[in-house]
Write an enzyme that holds these catalytic residues in place. Structure first.
Site, PDB file in Angstrom:
ATOM      1  CE  LYS A  11      56.124  40.489  43.008  1.00  0.00           C
ATOM      2  NZ  LYS A  11      57.087  41.004  42.018  1.00  0.00           N
ATOM      3  CE1 TYR A  51      55.112  38.257  37.631  1.00  0.00           C
ATOM      4  CE2 TYR A  51      55.751  36.369  38.947  1.00  0.00           C
ATOM      5  CZ  TYR A  51      55.329  37.685  38.859  1.00  0.00           C
ATOM      6  OH  TYR A  51      55.130  38.422  39.998  1.00  0.00           O
ATOM      7  CG  ASN A 114      58.715  44.105  43.185  1.00  0.00           C
ATOM      8  OD1 ASN A 114      58.303  42.980  43.425  1.00  0.00           O
ATOM      9  ND2 ASN A 114      58.444  44.734  42.053  1.00  0.00           N
ATOM     10  CG  HIS A 117      51.858  40.779  40.659  1.00  0.00           C
ATOM     11  ND1 HIS A 117      52.464  41.121  39.471  1.00  0.00           N
ATOM     12  CD2 HIS A 117      50.578  40.436  40.343  1.00  0.00           C
ATOM     13  CE1 HIS A 117      51.595  40.965  38.476  1.00  0.00           C
ATOM     14  NE2 HIS A 117      50.442  40.552  38.980  1.00  0.00           N
ATOM     15  CD  GLU A 128      48.014  39.187  36.684  1.00  0.00           C
ATOM     16  OE1 GLU A 128      48.837  39.563  35.830  1.00  0.00           O
ATOM     17  OE2 GLU A 128      47.870  39.761  37.791  1.00  0.00           O
TER      18      GLU A 128
END
Ligand code: CMP
Length: 143
Positions: A11, A51, A114, A117, A128
C-alpha cells in the site's frame, strides 16, 4: 495444475516508507513466487471499484483517500496455500492485534494504514488479480 494464487498490494504507506524491497524480500523468503508486479497510482474510481465490497462501511472514504494518496504495488503471488499463508505472513488487519514478526506488526501504523493487502479467498484472488493485471502481465511459466 498451477499452485494457488493470491493478490497482494504493497500500500501507499509501504511505498512512502521505502519498504518495497524489505517487504518483497520477506514475501519471497516465505516461499512465494511473484507472477506479476507493478507500481501504479490508483484513481478514486479505481480504488472505489477495487474496494466496492466495503462501500457501505464507515471507513470507506478514508480507505479510498489512503489508497489514492500515493503509488502502490499490486502483485500476484503463487505458492501452495497462497491465500492463507500470505494472510498469516502479513498478520491481522489491525497491527496492534497482529502476531509478532508479521509484516503488519513490524511496519504498520494502524488499521487503515496497514502496509499490505491480501485476498481473502482463492476466487477473490483471481478477481483481484484480473482487476490489476491483463492476462499477458501474469506469468504462467516463471519457474
Ligand atoms: P485490506 O486488506 O486492504 O481490506 C480492506 C481494508 O479496509 C483493510 O485492509 C484495512 O486497511 C481497511 N480497514 C478495515 N477496517 C478499518 C477501519 N476501522 N478504519 C480504517 N480502515 C479500515
Amino acid at each position: 495444475m498451477a499452485a494457488e494464487r493470491t493478490l497482494a498490494i504493497l500500500k501507499p504507506d509501504c511505498v512512502r516508507k521505502d519498504l518495497i524491497g524489505e517487504v518483497t524480500r520477506r514475501i519471497q523468503e516465505a516461499g512465494f513466487k511473484i507472477r506479476a508486479m507493478k507500481l501504479v497510482q490508483l484513481s478514486r474510481a479505481e480504488a472505489e471499484g477495487f474496494y466496492a465490497v466495503h462501500k457501505e462501511r464507515p471507513f470507506f472514504g478514508e480507505l479510498v483517500d489512503f489508497m489514492t494518496s500515493g503509488p502502490c504495488v499490486p502483485m500476484v503471488l503463487e505458492k501452495e496455500n497462497a491465500v492463507a499463508d500470505y494472510r498469516t505472513l502479513i498478520g491481522a488487519t489491525d497491527p496492534e492485534e497482529a502476531a509478532e514478526g508479521t509484516i503488519r506488526k513490524l511496519f504498520a501504523d494502524n488499521k487503515g494504514q496497514n502496509i499490505a493487502h491480501g485476498s481473502d479467498s482463492i476466487e477473490n484472488g483471481r478477481l483481484e488479480a484480473n482487476y490489476f493485471f491483463p492476462e499477458f502481465e501474469i506469468i504462467n511459466n516463471g519457474g
